[in-house]
Write an enzyme that holds these catalytic residues in place. Structure first.
Site, PDB file in Angstrom:
ATOM      1  N   TYR A   1       1.125  -1.028  -0.151  1.00 40.94           N
ATOM      2  CA  TYR A   1       0.219   0.038  -0.151  1.00 40.94           C
ATOM      3  C   TYR A   1       1.576   1.334   0.392  1.00 40.94           C
ATOM      4  CZ  TYR A   1      -3.406   3.099   1.871  1.00 40.94           C
ATOM      5  OH  TYR A   1      -3.994   4.609   1.725  1.00 40.94           O
TER       6      TYR A   1
ATOM      7  N   ASN B   1       8.142  -2.108   2.542  1.00 44.49           N
ATOM      8  CA  ASN B   1       7.209  -1.425   3.157  1.00 44.49           C
ATOM      9  C   ASN B   1       6.046  -1.330   4.022  1.00 44.49           C
ATOM     10  OD1 ASN B   1       4.910   1.261   1.859  1.00 44.49           O
ATOM     11  ND2 ASN B   1       3.943   0.089   1.963  1.00 44.49           N
TER      12      ASN B   1
ATOM     13  N   SER C   1       3.104  -3.661   4.622  1.00 46.34           N
ATOM     14  CA  SER C   1       3.701  -5.100   3.837  1.00 46.34           C
ATOM     15  C   SER C   1       4.849  -5.317   3.134  1.00 46.34           C
ATOM     16  CB  SER C   1       2.801  -5.472   2.785  1.00 46.34           C
ATOM     17  OG  SER C   1       1.542  -4.543   3.430  1.00 46.34           O
TER      18      SER C   1
ATOM     19  N   SER D   1       0.040  -6.194   8.337  1.00 47.05           N
ATOM     20  CA  SER D   1       1.031  -6.207   7.275  1.00 47.05           C
ATOM     21  C   SER D   1       0.299  -7.106   6.800  1.00 47.05           C
ATOM     22  CB  SER D   1       2.061  -6.414   8.356  1.00 47.05           C
ATOM     23  OG  SER D   1       3.068  -6.181   7.212  1.00 47.05           O
ATOM     24  N   GLY D   2       0.687  -7.321   5.041  1.00 44.93           N
ATOM     25  CA  GLY D   2       0.722  -7.784   4.676  1.00 44.93           C
ATOM     26  C   GLY D   2       2.219  -8.176   3.847  1.00 44.93           C
TER      27      GLY D   2
END
Length: 391
Positions: free
Chosen positions: A157, A229, A269, A307-308
């Site tokens: 994102y 990120n 992420s 978080s991904g």
């Protein structure tokens, strides 16, 4: 005349050297392991990486107009000229607040049949569609009349710096990233899908690294590429040093968020792609992907709720493994010999993240939001303070 030509060539060479962004090792940051020629995922023979970087506008965010700070990254395991050349692969999610399409069939079949694309959260669909159209236009399936495929597209994102709801990634940008895909040295920092990303309290983005290991007299390469990120500044750790804590009051991100915001400190992420030329089967590549979080943890990532953290690993060995109707034989590294590859994965991921931060430059995005680059001079001072650099 000869002296003049030599002098001009010398100046040109110096210009190229000085134009190249420093990497973590250039600052003296110590890492374990031996790197490949480019210290990049492209040290794995055949792997190509390409970017489309979209930067325009400044000031107040006007949805659909910008400012724009985003892009697309394309990774081809065997190069885009080798149409439909599946590789053994597998994936793993540390925390699933994110997306990587195509993973269901990847797990089921054991093969990655497509390039890996990385972009921002809201552009996964358009990137997937553009890749499918590119397959049709370029005869990716080499004359097969009836085919289906599930493109692998991942995201992080970038909405704190980018007009993410303006949907600025278009088919042309996907095609640009594909067209730009090449071997050799690759750019890092504010490029491709990593353009608008932030990491561990500073500007983040795209980073890469590689390791060479020897097993039974043979050399194998492990390369990692990250779109970083994630994480909070207080957790930032470099070479075992609590750099984030030392720089807590230095160049903090300026995010002009509404009074009530869902953003938690440390949210974000990371997408990690690991490539190797070692002959690993899908279940072994799952083990490689499972080691990625250790490298992330070494830099301060913990896989927060927001978080991904999604990772994919593939092997370029066994080029004839994929067959539709014929039996085939493949090489496989014994499990008892896999440890050097697991260690190389941890090392390459850790360095790739730090390389992304070292290469990233301060960026101002929507509404004056600003993410500052990790200051090289202060980083060196902190590392010296902890005796991690030679005086």
């Amino acid at each position: 005349m000869k002296r003049s030509i030599v002098f001009i060539l010398l100046i040109l060479n110096l210009t190229v050297v000085y134009a190249q962004k420093p990497r973590a090792r250039d600052l003296g940051v110590p890492f374990n392991g031996t790197t490949g020629q480019f210290n990049a995922i492209t040290d794995v023979k055949g792997v190509e990486v390409g970017y489309s970087t979209i930067i325009s506008g400044s000031g107040k965010n006007i949805v659909g107009k910008g400012p724009v700070r985003t892009g697309v990254t394309a990774i081809f395991p065997r190069g885009k000229a080798n149409k439909f050349s599946p590789v053994f692969a597998n994936w793993y999610s540390l925390n699933g607040n994110g997306e990587m399409t195509g993973t269901t069939w990847l797990t089921e079949s054991g093969f990655l049949e497509t390039p890996i694309m990385i972009t921002n959260t809201n552009s996964v669909g358009v990137v997937r569609d553009a890749v499918l159209k590119w397959y049709v236009d370029t005869d990716w399936y080499k004359g097969e009349e009836w085919w289906y495929t599930y493109p692998v597209v991942a995201e992080t994102y970038d909405g704190f710096l980018n007009d993410i709801y303006g949907f600025h990634v278009k088919e042309e940008h996907v095609l640009e990233a594909i067209e730009n895909a090449s071997t050799g040295k690759i750019a890092e920092g504010n490029v491709g899908g990593g353009t608008g990303m932030m990491c561990l309290g500073f500007k983040g983005g795209t980073g890469t690294s590689s390791r060479i290991v020897k097993i039974k007299g043979s050399s194998y390469t492990v390369g990692a590429l990250v779109q970083a990120n994630f994480g909070s500044k207080s957790s930032l750790t470099i070479a075992g040093v609590p750099v984030g804590k030392e720089l807590m009051d230095t160049l903090n991100n300026e995010l002009k968020l509404p009074p009530q915001s869902y953003r938690q400190e440390g949210d974000g992420s990371i997408i990690v792609v690991v490539a190797t030329d070692a002959p690993l089967l899908p279940h072994q590549l799952k083990r490689i992907a499972n080691r990625v979080p250790i490298g992330i943890g070494n830099t301060g990532g913990i896989g927060t709720n927001g978080s991904g953290d999604i990772f994919i690993a593939f092997s370029t060995a066994n080029p004839d493994a994929f067959q539709r109707f014929d039996f085939t034989k493949v090489d496989m590294l014994p499990n008892d010999l896999i440890d050097p590859l697991l260690e190389a994965t941890v090392q390459a991921v850790e360095e790739a993240i730090i390389n992304a931060m070292i290469a990233a430059e301060t960026m101002e995005g929507i509404n004056g939001n600003k993410s500052y680059a990790l200051p090289h001079g202060l980083l060196v001072e902190v590392l010296k303070k902890y005796n991690r650099l030679k005086e």
